[in-house]
Write a protein that holds these residues in place. Structure first.
Motif, mmCIF file in Angstrom:
data_model
loop_
_atom_site.group_PDB
_atom_site.id
_atom_site.type_symbol
_atom_site.label_atom_id
_atom_site.label_comp_id
_atom_site.label_asym_id
_atom_site.label_seq_id
_atom_site.Cartn_x
_atom_site.Cartn_y
_atom_site.Cartn_z
ATOM 1 N N ASP A 1 0.801 -0.580 8.972
ATOM 2 C CA ASP A 1 -0.308 -0.230 8.086
ATOM 3 C C ASP A 1 -1.451 -1.222 8.226
ATOM 4 N N THR B 1 0.838 -1.194 0.000
ATOM 5 C CA THR B 1 0.000 0.000 0.000
ATOM 6 C C THR B 1 0.875 1.247 0.000
ATOM 7 N N SER C 1 0.534 3.757 1.875
ATOM 8 C CA SER C 1 0.797 4.129 3.260
ATOM 9 C C SER C 1 2.005 3.370 3.810
ATOM 10 N N ALA C 2 2.033 2.066 3.579
ATOM 11 C CA ALA C 2 3.172 1.263 4.041
ATOM 12 C C ALA C 2 4.452 1.684 3.333
#
Length: 513
Positions: free
Chosen positions: A221, A170, A172-173
Motif C-alpha cells: 500500500d 489504511t 487498502s492495506a
C-alpha cells in the motif's frame, strides 16, 4: 499513479522475503513500524538489516519473538540427515527459528497438520536458542515492550479479523492483509475438511505470521502498487517434518492454494521447501497478471533475503517496471507522472492506428485482438443462495464476468447455465472453485478471440471530488465510462444522486487532452 511490481520467485517466496524485498524497493520503514506498534499482539520485535546471499547484497527482515513464544526449526535436520547448526555463517544471515509461521527459511509451523513445530520448549531453553541466534537488539529494532504471552495462541479468522480491525492502518492495506489470511484459511479448511470459520490454526494465528502478512500489506500500500506480475513460483522437492509426521514438498497448504487460485508452479531439484503457504497466499491475493510485457524498463529493484541456505540464491527479487514501448494506452498511462505527456501521445497514436484497422476490417492484429476463455456448466440442483455465493467468489478470484441464464435440461428440469469469462491463466482456479462450491460434475471451456476498443484509465475532477473514468474508443469517437465504485463512494459521502454525479464525470472527461 499506480505502479507495476514484478516478483521474481526463482528461489521461492515467503512472507519475510517479501517484506524485505518491498522495504528494499523503497517502502517507508517508519510507516511500517508505526503500524506494527499498533497491533494488539504482544511478544515480538522486528529487525531490518543488510545481509549477503550468494554474494548479493540483500535486505533482511526479522520478526524476533520473545523467548516464551519462540520456537525451533528442525526441518533442516530431517532434510540433510544431521544436526543443522543454528549459528550464523560469515556470509549467510541464516536464522533458523520461527519468524513466520510458514516462512521460507524459517521454522515451518504450517497450519495444524503442516509445519506446526512444538512450542512446548521450556522458557529457559527457548531463551538460550534466541541467544544462540545472536539477535542484535540495536537501533534497527522496533521493540514491543508489552508483557509477552506465556503460550502460543491458536487464533481463528474471527480473532484475525478483530486484530486487523484494531490495527491502525489504511483500509487498502487492511483489505490486502484480510485477503491473504482468507486464502490461507480456505486452504487449511480444505486440508482438514472443516468450514473456514471452524479453522483454529496455529500457523496463521502465530505472532510472526500476523506481523509478516500485515507488513506485506502495509508495504504494498505504501509503495502504491496497483499491478503485480508473478509468472511462476519455483518450488523445491523432498519432505519436511511437522508435529504430526513428515509432509511432502510442496506442503498441502501450498498445493491447495496453487489449485484453488490457479497459480503456476514449477518444481526444481532443490531439496527443501522454497514456497511457504504464506508466500503462496501473498501471490494468490495480489497477483494481477502472470505475463511480463515483451519489453520493459526497470525503475527500481529490491532484494529480500531468505534465512536458509539451499542450492539456489535464496533471494526474492522485486522490480518496479513499466513497458518500454507500449501501444496499449492503459499501460502507458500507468507510467510515472513525469512521463504522462508521453503516455498520452502513445495512447493517441494507438487510437488512430486502431481506428484505421477497424475501419478497414483488419482486426487480427495483437493491438486490437484479445483472447479470453468462456467456461460453462449446467446446474439444476443448487439453491439460489449457493449460486449467489459462487458468483461472489468467482469475481473475487478474478473473473471478468459471471452470469446465470435460465435453461431447461433433460426431462424438462428448470436449471441455470453458469457462464464465466476469464483470462487463460485463471482457468484452473475458476474450474477448481466451481467444482468445490457447486454440484457441477463437468465444465465446458472454449478459447475465444474478441476485438476490443482502445481504452485508457484517467481521473477527472467534479465539484464533489475525484472520479476514476475509463475512456474507450478511437480518436474522435471516444466514450467515457465512470468507474462505479469511485462514483458510488462520492454519492455515499455527499448524498448526490448517482445519475447526476455520473453526468458530471462524463462532462469533465470532455476536457481531457
Amino acid at each position: 499513479m499506480g505502479k507495476s511490481l514484478y516478483l521474481e520467485c526463482y528461489s521461492g517466496i515467503s512472507g519475510d522475503m517479501t517484506v524485505a524485498a518491498l522495504l528494499d524497493l523503497g517502502a517507508d520503514q517508519k510507516v511500517l513500524e508505526d503500524v506494527l506498534e499498533s497491533i494488539p499482539v504482544q511478544g515480538f520485535e522486528i529487525k531490518v538489516s543488510r545481509v549477503t546471499k550468494s554474494g548479493i547484497d540483500a535486505c533482511d527482515f526479522d520478526v524476533i519473538l520473545d523467548a516464551e513464544i519462540d520456537g525451533h526449526d528442525h526441518d533442516m535436520e530431517y532434510l540433510h540427515g544431521h544436526d543443522h547448526s543454528h549459528t550464523h555463517g560469515a556470509e549467510e544471515h541464516n536464522h533458523s527459528h520461527t519468524h513466520e509461521a510458514e516462512e521460507h527459511n524459517h521454522s515451518h509451523t504450517h497450519m495444524a497438520e503442516e509445519h506446526n513445530h512444538q512450542y512446548e520448549h521450556s522458557h529457559e531453553a527457548a531463551a538460550k536458542n534466541v541467544a544462540a541466534h545472536g539477535h542484535d537488539h540495536g537501533d534497527e529494532i522496533a521493540a514491543h515492550t508489552h508483557e509477552p504471552h506465556r503460550h502460543h495462541k491458536h487464533r481463528g479468522m474471527n480473532e484475525i479479523r478483530q486484530i486487523l480491525a484494531d490495527t491502525k492502518m489504511t483500509d487498502s492495506a487492511r483489505g490486502i492483509a484480510l485477503k491473504i489470511f482468507q486464502i490461507l484459511a480456505r486452504a487449511e479448511a480444505k486440508a482438514h475438511n472443516v468450514p473456514v470459520e471452524e479453522v483454529h490454526f496455529h500457523e496463521v494465528g502465530a505472532v510472526d505470521s500476523i506481523v509478516d502478512i500485515l507488513s506485506v500489506a502495509v508495504c504494498l500500500d505504501n509503495l502504491g502498487i496497483t499491478e503485480v506480475i508473478v509468472p511462476v513460483l519455483c518450488e523445491g522437492m523432498g519432505t519436511v517434518r511437522c508435529q504430526h509426521g513428515i509432509l511432502p514438498v510442496p506442503v498441502p497448504a501450498v498445493t491447495h492454494i496453487v489449485q484453488q487460485c490457479g497459480l503456476d508452479l514449477r518444481i526444481t531439484p532443490v531439496q527443501g521447501e522454497l514456497v511457504t503457504p504464506t508466500g503462496a497466499a501473498i501471490v494468490a491475493a495480489v497477483r494481477t497478471s502472470c505475463k511480463l510485457p515483451e519489453t520493459f524498463a526497470i525503475e527500481k529493484t529490491g532484494i529480500g533475503a531468505g534465512k536458509r541456505t539451499y542450492e539456489c540464491p535464496g533471494i526474492l527479487r522485486a522490480m518496479l517496471i513499466h513497458p518500454e514501448e507500449s501501444h496499449k494506452p492503459e499501460k502507458a498511462v500507468g507510467i510515472s507522472a513525469g512521463n504522462e505527456s508521453a503516455a498520452n501521445e502513445t495512447a493517441e497514436i494507438f487510437n488512430r492506428e486502431a481506428a484505421a484497422k477497424i475501419q478497414t476490417g483488419v482486426t487480427e492484429s495483437a493491438d486490437c485482438a484479445d483472447y479470453i476463455y468462456k467456461l460453462e456448466t449446467n446446474i439444476d440442483d443448487c439453491s439460489g443462495e449457493v449460486l449467489g455465493f459462487v458468483m461472489e467468489k468467482l469475481f473475487e478470484a478474478g473473473a471478468r464476468d459471471v452470469h446465470y441464464t435460465p435453461v431447461y435440461m433433460k426431462k424438462n428440469r428448470p436449471a441455470w447455465l453458469l457462464t464465466v469469462i476469464c483470462k487463460e491463466e485463471d482457468v484452473p482456479g475458476m474450474e477448481a472453485l466451481i467444482f468445490a462450491e457447486t454440484t457441477s460434475i463437468g465444465i465446458r471451456r472454449v478459447r475465444m478471440e474478441r476485438t476490443i476498443l482502445p481504452r485508457r484509465k484517467r481521473k477527472v475532477m467534479i465539484p464533489f471530488g475525484e472520479v476514476e473514468v475509463k475512456i474507450c474508443g478511437s480518436e474522435g469517437a471516444e466514450k467515457c465510462y465512470p468507474e462505479y465504485e469511485s462514483l458510488a463512494e462520492i454519492c455515499r459521502k455527499t448524498g448526490i444522486s448517482y445519475a447526476e454525479a455520473y453526468q458530471m464525470a462524463v462532462d469533465a472527461s470532455k476536457n481531457l487532452e
